[in-house]
Motif scaffolding. Structure first.
Motif, PDB file in Angstrom:
ATOM      1  N   ARG A 176       0.832  -1.206   0.000  1.00  0.00           N
ATOM      2  CA  ARG A 176       0.000   0.000   0.000  1.00  0.00           C
ATOM      3  C   ARG A 176       0.870   1.260   0.000  1.00  0.00           C
ATOM      4  O   ARG A 176       1.951   1.262   0.549  1.00  0.00           O
ATOM      5  CB  ARG A 176      -0.915   0.013   1.212  1.00  0.00           C
ATOM      6  CG  ARG A 176      -1.931  -1.115   1.184  1.00  0.00           C
ATOM      7  CD  ARG A 176      -2.959  -0.957   2.285  1.00  0.00           C
ATOM      8  NE  ARG A 176      -3.952  -2.004   2.212  1.00  0.00           N
ATOM      9  CZ  ARG A 176      -5.082  -1.915   1.516  1.00  0.00           C
ATOM     10  NH1 ARG A 176      -5.345  -0.842   0.832  1.00  0.00           N
ATOM     11  NH2 ARG A 176      -5.939  -2.912   1.509  1.00  0.00           N
ATOM     12  N   HIS A 177       0.317   2.292  -0.616  1.00  0.00           N
ATOM     13  CA  HIS A 177       0.950   3.611  -0.555  1.00  0.00           C
ATOM     14  C   HIS A 177       0.711   4.199   0.839  1.00  0.00           C
ATOM     15  O   HIS A 177      -0.123   3.706   1.594  1.00  0.00           O
ATOM     16  CB  HIS A 177       0.334   4.539  -1.610  1.00  0.00           C
ATOM     17  CG  HIS A 177       0.577   4.095  -3.008  1.00  0.00           C
ATOM     18  ND1 HIS A 177       1.787   4.232  -3.643  1.00  0.00           N
ATOM     19  CD2 HIS A 177      -0.241   3.496  -3.908  1.00  0.00           C
ATOM     20  CE1 HIS A 177       1.696   3.745  -4.865  1.00  0.00           C
ATOM     21  NE2 HIS A 177       0.485   3.290  -5.061  1.00  0.00           N
ATOM     22  N   ARG A 178       1.416   5.257   1.169  1.00  0.00           N
ATOM     23  CA  ARG A 178       1.275   5.903   2.476  1.00  0.00           C
ATOM     24  C   ARG A 178      -0.169   6.319   2.782  1.00  0.00           C
ATOM     25  O   ARG A 178      -0.582   6.310   3.917  1.00  0.00           O
ATOM     26  CB  ARG A 178       2.175   7.127   2.564  1.00  0.00           C
ATOM     27  CG  ARG A 178       3.600   6.773   2.800  1.00  0.00           C
ATOM     28  CD  ARG A 178       4.415   8.017   3.011  1.00  0.00           C
ATOM     29  NE  ARG A 178       5.617   7.840   2.195  1.00  0.00           N
ATOM     30  CZ  ARG A 178       6.396   8.788   1.806  1.00  0.00           C
ATOM     31  NH1 ARG A 178       6.158  10.035   2.151  1.00  0.00           N
ATOM     32  NH2 ARG A 178       7.451   8.533   1.091  1.00  0.00           N
ATOM     33  N   VAL A 179      -0.907   6.669   1.738  1.00  0.00           N
ATOM     34  CA  VAL A 179      -2.288   7.104   1.946  1.00  0.00           C
ATOM     35  C   VAL A 179      -3.258   5.929   2.064  1.00  0.00           C
ATOM     36  O   VAL A 179      -4.451   6.132   2.264  1.00  0.00           O
ATOM     37  CB  VAL A 179      -2.754   8.050   0.815  1.00  0.00           C
ATOM     38  CG1 VAL A 179      -1.937   9.328   0.827  1.00  0.00           C
ATOM     39  CG2 VAL A 179      -2.708   7.345  -0.515  1.00  0.00           C
ATOM     40  N   GLY A 180      -2.749   4.705   1.947  1.00  0.00           N
ATOM     41  CA  GLY A 180      -3.580   3.516   2.114  1.00  0.00           C
ATOM     42  C   GLY A 180      -4.043   2.871   0.825  1.00  0.00           C
ATOM     43  O   GLY A 180      -4.583   1.777   0.846  1.00  0.00           O
ATOM     44  N   SER A 181      -3.866   3.550  -0.312  1.00  0.00           N
ATOM     45  CA  SER A 181      -4.306   2.952  -1.571  1.00  0.00           C
ATOM     46  C   SER A 181      -3.379   1.781  -1.934  1.00  0.00           C
ATOM     47  O   SER A 181      -2.204   1.743  -1.550  1.00  0.00           O
ATOM     48  CB  SER A 181      -4.323   3.995  -2.684  1.00  0.00           C
ATOM     49  OG  SER A 181      -3.038   4.519  -2.884  1.00  0.00           O
ATOM     50  N   ILE A 182      -3.905   0.834  -2.683  1.00  0.00           N
ATOM     51  CA  ILE A 182      -3.145  -0.368  -3.069  1.00  0.00           C
ATOM     52  C   ILE A 182      -2.110  -0.004  -4.117  1.00  0.00           C
ATOM     53  O   ILE A 182      -2.406   0.689  -5.094  1.00  0.00           O
ATOM     54  CB  ILE A 182      -4.092  -1.470  -3.561  1.00  0.00           C
ATOM     55  CG1 ILE A 182      -4.988  -1.918  -2.408  1.00  0.00           C
ATOM     56  CG2 ILE A 182      -3.311  -2.641  -4.141  1.00  0.00           C
ATOM     57  CD1 ILE A 182      -6.050  -2.916  -2.798  1.00  0.00           C
ATOM     58  N   ALA A 183      -0.897  -0.504  -3.934  1.00  0.00           N
ATOM     59  CA  ALA A 183       0.214  -0.261  -4.864  1.00  0.00           C
ATOM     60  C   ALA A 183       0.476  -1.521  -5.660  1.00  0.00           C
ATOM     61  O   ALA A 183       0.382  -2.625  -5.139  1.00  0.00           O
ATOM     62  CB  ALA A 183       1.471   0.140  -4.080  1.00  0.00           C
TER      63      ALA A 183
END
Length: 151
Positions: free
Chosen positions: A142-149
Motif C-alpha cells: 500500500r501507498h502511504r495514503v492507504g491505496s493499493i500499490a
C-alpha cells in the motif's frame, strides 16, 4: 517504467506515442512470446524507449527474456527473481540441470548458448517441488495514503 501488465502492441502504442514511459517492462508471457516481445522492443527503440523484459516467474521465463535481450539493442537491464521474497529458501535456478543453467557472474546473467532457450529443466526436481507445494501469494503493498500499490 511501464508495460508489465500490457497485453498487445496497441497498448504499447499508447505509451510510445504519448511519451509516457522511458523504459518498457514487457512480459513475453503476456504479449505473445519471444518474437512479439522482440517486435515491441524494436518498436520501442524507434521511440528511444529502453527495454527491460519482465521476468518474475522462473527459469524458463528468464531464459526467454535473455533471448530477447540478446537481439534487442535497446535492452537495458534484465529483471530476475534470484533472492526475491517468493523464492525464499531457494533460487530461480533450483529446477535446472547442472551445466544447463543460467550463469550469474560478476553481476551479469550470461546468455545461455545451448539449443532452444539454452537451459534444461530437471524434471525430477520439479516433481519433488510439486509434492511439497507452496503457499506463495502476491504481496499486498500500500501507498502511504492507504491505496493499493502494484508490485
Amino acid at each position: 517504467m511501464g508495460g508489465t501488465r500490457l497485453r498487445n502492441r496497441s497498448e504499447f502504442k499508447h505509451l510510445f506515442e504519448r511519451r509516457i514511459a522511458q523504459v518498457i517492462n514487457s512480459d513475453p508471457a503476456h504479449v505473445g512470446g519471444i518474437s512479439k516481445t522482440v517486435r515491441i522492443g524494436n518498436w520501442a527503440e524507434a521511440y528511444d524507449v529502453a527495454l527491460a523484459p519482465h521476468c518474475p516467474v522462473g527459469p524458463i521465463a528468464l531464459a526467454a527474456c535473455l533471448r530477447v535481450d540478446a537481439v534487442c539493442h535497446d535492452a537495458s537491464i534484465q529483471e530476475q527473481s534470484r533472492g526475491i521474497h517468493y523464492n525464499a529458501g531457494g533460487e530461480v535456478t533450483d529446477n535446472l540441470l547442472p551445466g544447463h543453467d543460467l550463469i550469474l557472474r560478476d553481476g551479469f546473467l550470461h546468455i545461455p548458448t545451448g539449443p532452444g532457450l539454452g537451459i534444461e529443466v530437471d524434471e525430477a526436481a520439479v516433481k519433488r517441488a510439486a509434492q511439497v507445494g507452496h503457499r506463495w501469494r502476491a504481496p499486498l503493498w500500500r501507498h502511504r495514503v492507504g491505496s493499493i500499490a502494484g508490485w
